[in-house]
Design a protein around this motif. Structure first.
Motif, PDB file in Angstrom:
ATOM      1  N   PRO A 146      29.162 -58.340  27.155  1.00 25.10           N
ATOM      2  CA  PRO A 146      29.062 -58.731  28.563  1.00 25.10           C
ATOM      3  C   PRO A 146      27.683 -58.455  29.181  1.00 25.10           C
ATOM      4  O   PRO A 146      27.334 -59.054  30.194  1.00 25.10           O
ATOM      5  CB  PRO A 146      30.148 -57.902  29.253  1.00 25.10           C
ATOM      6  N   ASP A 147      26.902 -57.580  28.570  1.00 28.27           N
ATOM      7  CA  ASP A 147      25.586 -57.244  29.110  1.00 28.27           C
ATOM      8  C   ASP A 147      24.530 -58.214  28.596  1.00 28.27           C
ATOM      9  O   ASP A 147      24.340 -58.356  27.377  1.00 28.27           O
ATOM     10  CB  ASP A 147      25.211 -55.804  28.735  1.00 28.27           C
ATOM     11  N   GLU A 148      23.819 -58.878  29.525  1.00 27.65           N
ATOM     12  CA  GLU A 148      22.804 -59.849  29.107  1.00 27.65           C
ATOM     13  C   GLU A 148      21.655 -59.197  28.348  1.00 27.65           C
ATOM     14  O   GLU A 148      21.027 -59.821  27.488  1.00 27.65           O
ATOM     15  CB  GLU A 148      22.269 -60.657  30.296  1.00 27.65           C
ATOM     16  N   GLY A 149      21.376 -57.919  28.622  1.00 33.27           N
ATOM     17  CA  GLY A 149      20.318 -57.215  27.896  1.00 33.27           C
ATOM     18  C   GLY A 149      20.653 -57.064  26.413  1.00 33.27           C
ATOM     19  O   GLY A 149      19.783 -57.201  25.553  1.00 33.27           O
ATOM     20  N   VAL A 150      21.915 -56.809  26.124  1.00 29.81           N
ATOM     21  CA  VAL A 150      22.356 -56.697  24.724  1.00 29.81           C
ATOM     22  C   VAL A 150      22.252 -58.064  24.061  1.00 29.81           C
ATOM     23  O   VAL A 150      21.736 -58.184  22.939  1.00 29.81           O
ATOM     24  CB  VAL A 150      23.801 -56.147  24.633  1.00 29.81           C
ATOM     25  N   ARG A 151      22.717 -59.114  24.755  1.00 30.78           N
ATOM     26  CA  ARG A 151      22.646 -60.468  24.180  1.00 30.78           C
ATOM     27  C   ARG A 151      21.197 -60.890  23.939  1.00 30.78           C
ATOM     28  O   ARG A 151      20.871 -61.496  22.918  1.00 30.78           O
ATOM     29  CB  ARG A 151      23.367 -61.476  25.082  1.00 30.78           C
ATOM     30  N   ARG A 152      20.298 -60.538  24.862  1.00 33.95           N
ATOM     31  CA  ARG A 152      18.879 -60.853  24.697  1.00 33.95           C
ATOM     32  C   ARG A 152      18.320 -60.142  23.460  1.00 33.95           C
ATOM     33  O   ARG A 152      17.596 -60.734  22.657  1.00 33.95           O
ATOM     34  CB  ARG A 152      18.090 -60.447  25.943  1.00 33.95           C
TER      35      ARG A 152
END
Length: 181
Positions: free
Chosen positions: A30-36
């Motif tokens: 759910p965290d965009e930083g992790v996905r990035r």
């Protein structure tokens, strides 16, 4: 969240394809930083197995994630061309722009026909990017498609830009095409 991000960074730094299944799970975080960070890690690993994950991340609503996926796909080179072309019909304009830029950056001739087709149907916001990508891929092959677009388009600034690009080419047809603009 911080622990997951650091774990992803570690997997990317190892650059081992064995970490791809872990990255696949974390690509849905759910965290965009992790996905990035997942996109960036896959870019470091540079394995074709990561392409479907990167294509999904390319569609991410967060621009930093989709931008990182675009860069990672470009880093994969030739193996990313057909998956990028394949995603064009199923995505919205925001992602189409990223795909077009990635295809232009890759410079692979297999993207020429799909980009020429897109040139005919794309919105006014996408067409300049397509014309630019085509010029970057192969000036000689794409010049005719770009000029065809320019003849139909009313944007003087874009015609000027393409004429300038054509003027840098070193073959007789470029001169002829530049005069038509």
């Amino acid at each position: 969240v911080g622990i997951r991000r650091h774990a992803v960074i570690g997997v990317g730094n190892i650059e081992d394809p064995a970490g791809i299944p872990t990255l696949m799970r974390l690509a849905k975080d759910p965290d965009e930083g992790v996905r990035r960070e997942v996109a960036q890690a896959l870019g470091k690993i540079r394995d074709e197995e990561g392409i479907p994950i990167l294509i999904d991340l390319l569609k991410d609503p967060d621009d930093t994630v989709s931008d990182s996926a675009t860069v990672a796909l470009q880093g994969l080179g030739d193996s990313a061309v057909l998956p990028l072309v394949g995603v064009l019909p199923e995505v919205g304009e925001r992602v189409v722009k990223k795909v077009v830029q990635a295809l232009g950056g890759l410079g692979d001739m297999r993207a020429v026909n799909p980009l020429l087709q897109l040139l005919e149907t794309a919105s006014a916001g996408v067409r300049p990017l397509v014309a630019e990508a085509l010029v970057h891929i192969d000036d000689r092959v794409c010049t005719a498609g770009t000029v065809h677009y320019m003849m139909k388009e009313a944007y003087a600034w874009l015609r000027h830009s393409v004429a300038r690009q054509l003027g840098t080419l070193r073959f007789p047809q470029a001169i002829e095409l530049t005069l038509k603009i």
